[in-house]
Design a protein around this motif. Structure first.
Motif, mmCIF file in Angstrom:
data_model
loop_
_atom_site.group_PDB
_atom_site.id
_atom_site.type_symbol
_atom_site.label_atom_id
_atom_site.label_comp_id
_atom_site.label_asym_id
_atom_site.label_seq_id
_atom_site.Cartn_x
_atom_site.Cartn_y
_atom_site.Cartn_z
ATOM 1 N N PRO A 47 0.824 -1.215 0.000
ATOM 2 C CA PRO A 47 0.000 0.000 0.000
ATOM 3 C C PRO A 47 0.864 1.274 0.000
ATOM 4 O O PRO A 47 0.553 2.237 -0.712
ATOM 5 C CB PRO A 47 -0.834 -0.129 1.278
ATOM 6 C CG PRO A 47 -0.979 -1.618 1.457
ATOM 7 C CD PRO A 47 0.361 -2.170 1.036
ATOM 8 N N ALA A 48 1.955 1.265 0.751
ATOM 9 C CA ALA A 48 2.852 2.430 0.758
ATOM 10 C C ALA A 48 3.510 2.609 -0.610
ATOM 11 O O ALA A 48 3.704 3.739 -1.073
ATOM 12 C CB ALA A 48 3.926 2.268 1.834
ATOM 13 N N LYS A 50 2.207 1.727 -3.516
ATOM 14 C CA LYS A 50 1.178 2.250 -4.422
ATOM 15 C C LYS A 50 1.015 3.749 -4.237
ATOM 16 O O LYS A 50 0.957 4.512 -5.205
ATOM 17 C CB LYS A 50 -0.150 1.535 -4.178
ATOM 18 C CG LYS A 50 -1.248 1.977 -5.118
ATOM 19 C CD LYS A 50 -2.526 1.175 -4.883
ATOM 20 C CE LYS A 50 -3.547 1.547 -5.933
ATOM 21 N NZ LYS A 50 -4.649 2.305 -5.453
ATOM 22 N N LYS A 51 0.971 4.183 -2.990
ATOM 23 C CA LYS A 51 0.827 5.616 -2.705
ATOM 24 C C LYS A 51 2.027 6.387 -3.237
ATOM 25 O O LYS A 51 1.879 7.441 -3.873
ATOM 26 C CB LYS A 51 0.684 5.837 -1.195
ATOM 27 C CG LYS A 51 0.505 7.283 -0.824
ATOM 28 C CD LYS A 51 0.344 7.471 0.682
ATOM 29 C CE LYS A 51 0.196 8.951 0.966
ATOM 30 N NZ LYS A 51 0.381 9.274 2.342
ATOM 31 N N PHE A 52 3.232 5.863 -3.015
ATOM 32 C CA PHE A 52 4.446 6.516 -3.488
ATOM 33 C C PHE A 52 4.447 6.605 -5.018
ATOM 34 O O PHE A 52 4.781 7.642 -5.588
ATOM 35 C CB PHE A 52 5.684 5.768 -2.996
ATOM 36 C CG PHE A 52 6.974 6.372 -3.440
ATOM 37 C CD1 PHE A 52 7.494 7.478 -2.794
ATOM 38 C CD2 PHE A 52 7.666 5.848 -4.526
ATOM 39 C CE1 PHE A 52 8.689 8.056 -3.213
ATOM 40 C CE2 PHE A 52 8.854 6.413 -4.953
ATOM 41 C CZ PHE A 52 9.368 7.517 -4.298
ATOM 42 N N GLU A 54 1.824 6.555 -7.079
ATOM 43 C CA GLU A 54 0.804 7.515 -7.499
ATOM 44 C C GLU A 54 1.299 8.952 -7.335
ATOM 45 O O GLU A 54 1.140 9.777 -8.245
ATOM 46 C CB GLU A 54 -0.484 7.319 -6.707
ATOM 47 C CG GLU A 54 -1.240 6.065 -7.086
ATOM 48 C CD GLU A 54 -2.418 5.766 -6.169
ATOM 49 O OE1 GLU A 54 -2.487 6.298 -5.041
ATOM 50 O OE2 GLU A 54 -3.266 4.960 -6.586
ATOM 51 N N GLU A 55 1.919 9.261 -6.197
ATOM 52 C CA GLU A 55 2.441 10.607 -5.960
ATOM 53 C C GLU A 55 3.556 10.953 -6.951
ATOM 54 O O GLU A 55 3.619 12.080 -7.458
ATOM 55 C CB GLU A 55 2.947 10.735 -4.526
ATOM 56 C CG GLU A 55 1.842 10.704 -3.492
ATOM 57 C CD GLU A 55 2.341 10.586 -2.060
ATOM 58 O OE1 GLU A 55 3.561 10.395 -1.839
ATOM 59 O OE2 GLU A 55 1.492 10.662 -1.146
ATOM 60 N N SER A 56 4.398 9.996 -7.245
ATOM 61 C CA SER A 56 5.489 10.217 -8.199
ATOM 62 C C SER A 56 4.949 10.471 -9.602
ATOM 63 O O SER A 56 5.449 11.358 -10.323
ATOM 64 C CB SER A 56 6.435 9.014 -8.225
ATOM 65 O OG SER A 56 7.050 8.848 -6.970
#
Length: 74
Positions: A47-48, A50-52, A54-56
């Motif tokens: 999950p971390a 995926k978040k990273f 998406e932000e990138s």
């Protein structure tokens, strides 16, 4: 994995580069190995991770949008 990366980037990574990147991603808990009985060792995003990612991608989108806007001015 090396062939897949080369296919979509046009860059061939050496094994040391790839395994170093995998080790860093795993250390930072952005990917995790998937259980398998095969010789290959697949990974999945956490999950971390995926978040990273998406932000990138959002940041890269802003950079490319600005670049295209500036090219249009020239």
């Amino acid at each position: 994995m090396i062939e897949d990366i080369e296919t979509f980037t046009g860059v061939r990574l050496g094994p040391g580069t790839l395994y170093g990147a995998i080790a860093r991603l795993e250390k930072n808990e952005l990917i995790e190995p998937v259980e398998t009985s095969d010789r290959r060792r697949p990974y999945r995003l956490t999950p971390a991770g995926k978040k990273f990612l998406e932000e990138s991608l959002v940041q890269l989108e802003k950079i490319t949008k600005t670049g295209f806007q500036r090219l249009a001015i020239l």
